[in-house]
Scaffold this motif. Structure first.
Motif, PDB file in Angstrom:
ATOM      1  N   MET A   1       9.567  -7.877   3.774  1.00  0.00           N
ATOM      2  CA  MET A   1       8.297  -7.333   4.646  1.00  0.00           C
ATOM      3  C   MET A   1       8.167  -5.870   4.188  1.00  0.00           C
ATOM      4  N   ASP A   2       9.300  -5.108   4.183  1.00  0.00           N
ATOM      5  CA  ASP A   2       9.115  -3.659   3.959  1.00  0.00           C
ATOM      6  C   ASP A   2       8.814  -3.302   2.623  1.00  0.00           C
ATOM      7  N   GLU A   3       9.138  -4.209   1.608  1.00  0.00           N
ATOM      8  CA  GLU A   3       8.718  -3.965   0.324  1.00  0.00           C
ATOM      9  C   GLU A   3       7.193  -4.472   0.135  1.00  0.00           C
ATOM     10  N   THR A   4       6.722  -5.163   1.197  1.00  0.00           N
ATOM     11  CA  THR A   4       5.139  -5.380   0.884  1.00  0.00           C
ATOM     12  C   THR A   4       4.372  -4.196   1.284  1.00  0.00           C
ATOM     13  N   ASN A   5       4.785  -3.764   2.466  1.00  0.00           N
ATOM     14  CA  ASN A   5       4.231  -2.516   3.094  1.00  0.00           C
ATOM     15  C   ASN A   5       4.301  -1.109   2.007  1.00  0.00           C
ATOM     16  N   CYS A   6       5.582  -1.059   1.528  1.00  0.00           N
ATOM     17  CA  CYS A   6       5.602  -0.152   0.460  1.00  0.00           C
ATOM     18  C   CYS A   6       4.768  -0.209  -0.823  1.00  0.00           C
ATOM     19  N   ASP A   7       4.708  -1.487  -1.003  1.00  0.00           N
ATOM     20  CA  ASP A   7       3.433  -1.917  -2.424  1.00  0.00           C
ATOM     21  C   ASP A   7       2.354  -1.512  -2.089  1.00  0.00           C
ATOM     22  N   LYS A   8       1.671  -1.867  -0.759  1.00  0.00           N
ATOM     23  CA  LYS A   8       0.459  -1.471  -0.458  1.00  0.00           C
ATOM     24  C   LYS A   8       0.361   0.245  -0.296  1.00  0.00           C
ATOM     25  N   LEU A   9       1.219   0.947   0.334  1.00  0.00           N
ATOM     26  CA  LEU A   9       1.056   2.286   0.320  1.00  0.00           C
ATOM     27  C   LEU A   9       1.206   2.906  -0.984  1.00  0.00           C
ATOM     28  N   PHE A  10       1.926   2.347  -1.862  1.00  0.00           N
ATOM     29  CA  PHE A  10       2.079   2.872  -3.172  1.00  0.00           C
ATOM     30  C   PHE A  10       0.809   2.594  -3.991  1.00  0.00           C
ATOM     31  N   GLU A  11       0.285   1.298  -3.829  1.00  0.00           N
ATOM     32  CA  GLU A  11      -0.975   1.286  -4.584  1.00  0.00           C
ATOM     33  C   GLU A  11      -2.100   2.066  -3.988  1.00  0.00           C
ATOM     34  N   TYR A  12      -2.117   2.333  -2.599  1.00  0.00           N
ATOM     35  CA  TYR A  12      -3.249   3.328  -1.984  1.00  0.00           C
ATOM     36  C   TYR A  12      -2.979   4.624  -2.670  1.00  0.00           C
ATOM     37  N   LEU A  13      -1.622   5.347  -2.967  1.00  0.00           N
ATOM     38  CA  LEU A  13      -1.638   6.539  -3.361  1.00  0.00           C
ATOM     39  C   LEU A  13      -1.802   6.348  -4.705  1.00  0.00           C
ATOM     40  N   ARG A  14      -1.611   5.600  -5.530  1.00  0.00           N
ATOM     41  CA  ARG A  14      -2.058   5.545  -7.055  1.00  0.00           C
ATOM     42  C   ARG A  14      -3.458   5.711  -7.015  1.00  0.00           C
ATOM     43  N   SER A  15      -4.250   4.896  -6.160  1.00  0.00           N
ATOM     44  CA  SER A  15      -5.633   5.021  -6.293  1.00  0.00           C
ATOM     45  C   SER A  15      -6.373   6.264  -6.003  1.00  0.00           C
ATOM     46  N   GLU A  23      -9.692   3.250  -3.362  1.00  0.00           N
ATOM     47  CA  GLU A  23      -9.506   1.947  -2.510  1.00  0.00           C
ATOM     48  C   GLU A  23      -9.518   2.472  -1.122  1.00  0.00           C
ATOM     49  N   LYS A  24      -9.790   1.282  -0.171  1.00  0.00           N
ATOM     50  CA  LYS A  24      -9.631   1.434   1.213  1.00  0.00           C
ATOM     51  C   LYS A  24      -8.331   1.014   1.507  1.00  0.00           C
ATOM     52  N   LEU A  25      -7.680   1.351   2.693  1.00  0.00           N
ATOM     53  CA  LEU A  25      -6.661   0.813   3.290  1.00  0.00           C
ATOM     54  C   LEU A  25      -6.762   0.361   4.662  1.00  0.00           C
ATOM     55  N   ASP A  26      -6.080  -0.855   4.835  1.00  0.00           N
ATOM     56  CA  ASP A  26      -6.356  -1.568   6.096  1.00  0.00           C
ATOM     57  C   ASP A  26      -5.026  -1.090   6.752  1.00  0.00           C
ATOM     58  N   ILE A  27      -5.149  -0.207   7.642  1.00  0.00           N
ATOM     59  CA  ILE A  27      -4.128   0.244   8.599  1.00  0.00           C
ATOM     60  C   ILE A  27      -3.535  -0.989   9.392  1.00  0.00           C
ATOM     61  N   ASP A  28      -4.379  -1.842   9.958  1.00  0.00           N
ATOM     62  CA  ASP A  28      -3.951  -2.990  10.599  1.00  0.00           C
ATOM     63  C   ASP A  28      -2.930  -4.114   9.937  1.00  0.00           C
ATOM     64  N   SER A  29      -2.966  -3.903   8.493  1.00  0.00           N
ATOM     65  CA  SER A  29      -2.478  -4.938   7.753  1.00  0.00           C
ATOM     66  C   SER A  29      -0.958  -4.332   7.592  1.00  0.00           C
ATOM     67  N   LEU A  30      -0.554  -3.339   7.918  1.00  0.00           N
ATOM     68  CA  LEU A  30       0.706  -2.467   7.747  1.00  0.00           C
ATOM     69  C   LEU A  30       1.580  -2.879   9.032  1.00  0.00           C
ATOM     70  N   ASP A  31       2.810  -2.905   8.748  1.00  0.00           N
ATOM     71  CA  ASP A  31       3.655  -3.184   9.871  1.00  0.00           C
ATOM     72  C   ASP A  31       3.885  -1.882  10.700  1.00  0.00           C
ATOM     73  N   GLU A  32       4.258  -1.840  12.069  1.00  0.00           N
ATOM     74  CA  GLU A  32       3.965  -0.604  12.935  1.00  0.00           C
ATOM     75  C   GLU A  32       4.862   0.603  12.262  1.00  0.00           C
ATOM     76  N   PRO A  33       5.869   0.365  11.739  1.00  0.00           N
ATOM     77  CA  PRO A  33       6.626   1.877  11.143  1.00  0.00           C
ATOM     78  C   PRO A  33       5.878   2.320   9.914  1.00  0.00           C
ATOM     79  N   PHE A  34       5.048   1.597   9.376  1.00  0.00           N
ATOM     80  CA  PHE A  34       4.399   2.217   8.187  1.00  0.00           C
ATOM     81  C   PHE A  34       2.904   2.647   8.522  1.00  0.00           C
ATOM     82  N   ARG A  35       2.390   2.410   9.709  1.00  0.00           N
ATOM     83  CA  ARG A  35       0.944   2.889  10.038  1.00  0.00           C
ATOM     84  C   ARG A  35       0.944   4.253  10.055  1.00  0.00           C
ATOM     85  N   LYS A  36       1.715   4.971  10.537  1.00  0.00           N
ATOM     86  CA  LYS A  36       1.653   6.510  10.657  1.00  0.00           C
ATOM     87  C   LYS A  36       1.526   7.131   9.257  1.00  0.00           C
ATOM     88  N   LEU A  37       2.377   6.524   8.261  1.00  0.00           N
ATOM     89  CA  LEU A  37       2.359   7.118   6.944  1.00  0.00           C
ATOM     90  C   LEU A  37       1.019   6.618   6.291  1.00  0.00           C
TER      91      LEU A  37
END
Length: 403
Positions: A1-15, A23-37
């Motif tokens: 699960m952490d790997e999925t959140n990191c992939d989403k955040l890394f892809e968003y940073l690359r964009s 690209e848009k980032l869906d905050i609600d799709s992230l787990d709670e510890p990753f939403r602030k980031l």
């Protein structure tokens, strides 16, 4: 699960860093510890998007673009550059209005170049004003003696007295060949004026030129001479004064590098053409590669490049046409009594001739033509030049894309 959140955040940073449209980032799709980031990255995305829009506007020369928000830390230095450019633009406008007290101290080499330019303009303006003052002073002295008695008292010049009824010479101070020619010019001019005005010809001051290109200022006034009605003509040679006047005018209207006309010359001559209602073609030229030549081979070579174009173009420009350098690598030609298809051929010949010969770099230019028909109404030179300039840039872009 952490790997999925990191992939989403890394892809968003690359964009954020590389995509033109982030690209848009869906905050609600992230787990709670990753939403602030994720929210932090959204703030970064907003700052990057704002910085890109801001830099694009500045790169296009839009200095009226609003500054980014105070929270955007990425734009702090850009805001300083923006402020400096705005101030430099204001100072340049002040210099254009004749305020040579302007100076710049916060832009490095640009400051040095600007301050050197202002100093040169200040020195040149002072010299021209002084020369103009001296010429005007001389003219005032000469024209102050336009009355017959003052001329006779203050000067020992040629005097000619002619009878009103038949232009017989009643008195003259000289009888040489030179005097005889100018006397003939005076009688002819007076006769033409009398045909228009009869015997009501008033006192007047006029100028003429003889076959040896000597110039004269002549004061003509009515008088009585030994019981006969006559005209007295006080003849003053002003060749040296006229040459000095022509020299100053040439200096004011001549480009110092190429010796063709400058922008002031173009404005003066174009006004005559526009008022005449004749047909003409206005051509706006821009040399290619001048910045590269200046940077790679030095400004002396750049000056040679400019002069080479002028010498080449002059071979195809008639005496009645108007050729002027607007500044830098920009030129304007007004072809009088011509049509656009003829000028297209002529410009093609100029381009071909200019590109020939051995050189360490390619020689070329772009141009835009605007045809103005005979009998045109009121026109603006600035608007015509803007049209020709726009066409020139279209040609330059097309030729660049074709390479």
């Amino acid at each position: 699960m952490d790997e999925t959140n990191c992939d989403k955040l890394f892809e968003y940073l690359r964009s954020i860093l590389y995509d033109a449209e982030i690209e848009k980032l869906d905050i609600d799709s992230l787990d709670e510890p990753f939403r602030k980031l994720g929210m932090g990255l959204q703030f970064l995305a907003h700052a990057v998007r704002e910085m890109k829009q801001y830099t694009a506007a500045l790169a296009a020369g839009n200095l009226s673009v609003p500054s980014p928000s105070r929270e955007n830390f990425l734009c702090e230095n850009l805001k300083k550059i923006h402020a400096n450019l705005n101030h430099l633009t204001w100072q340049a406008k002040q210099v254009a209005r004749g305020d040579y007290s302007q100076s710049v101290s916060c832009m490095g080499e640009c400051s040095e170049a600007f301050n050197a330019m202002v100093a040169q303009l200040r020195e040149r303006d002072a010299k021209v004003k002084e020369e103009s003052r001296l010429v005007q002073q001389n003219l005032a002295v000469v024209e102050g003696y336009n009355k017959l008695l003052l001329e006779l008292i203050a000067r020992s010049e040629d005097i000619l007295v002619t009878a009103i009824e038949d232009s017989e010479i009643l008195y003259s101070t000289r009888s040489n060949v030179q005097a005889q020619e100018i006397y003939g010019i005076i009688r002819d001019r007076l006769e033409r004026k009398r045909r228009r005005m009869g015997d009501r010809v008033p006192e007047w001051v006029w100028e003429t030129e003889d076959s040896e290109h000597r110039y004269y200022r002549i004061t003509t006034a009515r008088m009585e001479w030994q019981g006969r009605q006559a005209y007295a003509h006080i003849i003053l040679e002003i060749t040296r004064e006229r040459e000095e006047q022509d020299r100053l005018e040439m200096k004011a209207y001549s480009d110092t590098l190429t010796s063709i006309g400058n922008r002031s010359f173009l404005i003066k001559r174009a006004k005559e053409v526009l008022e005449s209602g004749e047909a003409f073609v206005i051509c706006y030229c821009d040399l290619d590669h001048l910045k590269y030549i200046n940077d790679s081979h030095g400004h002396a070579e750049g000056d040679i490049y400019i002069c080479s174009f002028v010498e080449c173009a002059q071979q195809f420009i008639r005496e009645e046409d108007i050729f002027a350098r607007l500044g830098g690598d920009e030129f304007c030609i007004i072809f009088r009594d011509c049509y656009q298809d003829v000028i297209e051929q002529r410009m093609s010949e100029i381009r071909q001739a200019f590109s020939q010969g051995y050189s360490r770099y390619s020689k070329s230019f772009s141009y835009g033509l605007v045809q103005v028909p005979e009998g045109h109404g009121a026109l603006s030179l600035n608007e015509l030049m803007e049209q020709a300039d726009a066409l020139m840039y279209q040609q330059k872009k097309a030729r660049r894309n074709a390479r």
